[in-house]
Enzyme design. Structure first.
Site, PDB file in Angstrom:
ATOM      1  N   GLY A 151       1.047  -1.385   0.037  1.00 52.28           N
ATOM      2  CA  GLY A 151       0.611  -0.295  -0.005  1.00 52.28           C
ATOM      3  C   GLY A 151       1.174   1.410   0.337  1.00 52.28           C
ATOM      4  O   GLY A 151       2.072   1.235   1.218  1.00 52.28           O
ATOM      5  N   THR A 152       0.402   2.181  -0.741  1.00 49.07           N
ATOM      6  CA  THR A 152       1.185   3.276  -0.983  1.00 49.07           C
ATOM      7  C   THR A 152       0.120   4.427  -1.519  1.00 49.07           C
ATOM      8  O   THR A 152      -1.009   4.156  -2.356  1.00 49.07           O
ATOM      9  CB  THR A 152       2.467   3.553  -2.041  1.00 49.07           C
ATOM     10  OG1 THR A 152       2.058   2.965  -3.212  1.00 49.07           O
ATOM     11  CG2 THR A 152       3.360   3.086  -1.166  1.00 49.07           C
ATOM     12  N   THR A 153       0.196   5.683  -1.568  1.00 52.50           N
ATOM     13  CA  THR A 153       1.352   6.742  -0.543  1.00 52.50           C
ATOM     14  C   THR A 153       0.009   7.254   0.142  1.00 52.50           C
ATOM     15  O   THR A 153      -0.749   7.680   0.448  1.00 52.50           O
ATOM     16  CB  THR A 153       1.259   7.198  -2.095  1.00 52.50           C
ATOM     17  OG1 THR A 153       2.149   7.331  -2.881  1.00 52.50           O
ATOM     18  CG2 THR A 153       2.244   8.472  -0.880  1.00 52.50           C
TER      19      THR A 153
END
EC number: 3.4.25.1
Length: 291
Positions: free
Chosen positions: A57-59
């Site tokens: 998972g990003t950002t």
């Protein structure tokens, strides 16, 4: 009363152990039921083979404004070069004046956020007072350091901590943003903004240009959403606002009144306004680029 678990030490039998240890839920669980902790934090061996097939998972972005702080995160998770999720929540309120956003291996990130929230609540129940902001930083740093062995094998999750310091002398500058490295080192951001995740470089560049526009919580929220939009424009692992599916970033605003989740309707409104302003820009000039 007889201690009901003969195979485990009772709290009162922990002779020679400083009482302060009991105020840490992680330490208490490590003594009483280590199997309930994530393998990396409990000292177990991480899974072999790294995290090549695990969702990431990003950002996450965070920025301060006069009197508070905003944190926002995109919704996309990736698995290698594939999109594994479009509606992942990455920003969590952990107590009345604190929120965390964690980028990296999704499973580890979610465990971090949940365990950290319980850690803060456990301390307040036992001690009768909440941790100071410095104490909150140290507790999260210890958790990050405990994940170092797993991080070296690819199961990395880096948190971003945002909060309002109720003990600050100046309420207008009480917003706090703290970043961490994989070894548990931490840094209080003085520039007023920070980002973590694969799109952090682009998000920080966007916030650097727009930060002068931040005057209150609403303008700070707009800049945070716009920074995620810019990050998604250049980073394939970051998801921008999805108007077709109705999926938008999540955000938390923290001020003297506490931490609150921003309604999705408000974020959607800002996202549409940003997209409309970008779409309405005449990129090629008044003649459309034709001679």
């Amino acid at each position: 009363m007889t201690w009901p678990l003969p195979d485990r030490l009772s709290i009162n039998s922990l002779s020679g152990t400083p009482a302060v240890d009991l105020s840490s839920f992680t330490d208490f669980l490590r003594r009483q039921a280590p199997e309930l902790l994530p393998a990396s934090i409990s000292g177990g061996a991480p899974l072999a083979g790294g995290d090549a097939q695990l969702p990431h998972g990003t950002t996450i972005v965070a920025l301060k404004y006069p009197g508070g702080v905003v944190m926002a995160g995109d919704r996309r998770s990736t698995q290698g070069n594939m999109i594994s999720g479009r509606d992942v929540r990455k920003v969590y309120i952990t107590d009345d004046y604190t929120a965390t956003g964690i980028a990296g291996t999704a499973a580890v990130a979610v465990e971090f956020a949940r365990l950290y929230a319980v850690e803060l609540e456990h301390y307040e129940k036992l001690e009768g007072v909440p941790l100071t902001f410095a104490g909150k930083i140290n507790r999260l740093a210890i958790m990050v350091r405990g994940n170092l062995a797993a991080a070296m094998q690819g199961l990395l999750a880096l948190p971003l901590l945002a909060g309002y310091d109720i003990h600050a002398s100046d309420p207008q500058s009480a917003g706090r943003i703290v970043s961490f490295d994989a070894a548990g080192g931490w840094n209080i951001e003085e520039e007023g903004y920070q980002a973590v995740g694969s799109g952090s470089l682009f998000a920080k560049s966007s916030m650097k240009k727009l930060y002068s526009q931040v005057t209150d919580g609403d303008s700070g929220l707009r800049v945070a959403v716009e920074a995620l939009y810019d990050a998604a424009d250049d980073d394939s692992a970051t998801g921008g606002p999805d108007l077709v599916r109705g999926i938008f970033p999540t955000a938390v605003i923290i001020d003297a009144d506490g931490a609150v989740d921003v309604p999705e309707s408000r974020i959607a409104e800002l996202a549409r306004a940003i997209i409309e302003s970008r779409s309405g820009a005449d990129t090629f000039g008044s003649d459309g680029g034709e001679k």
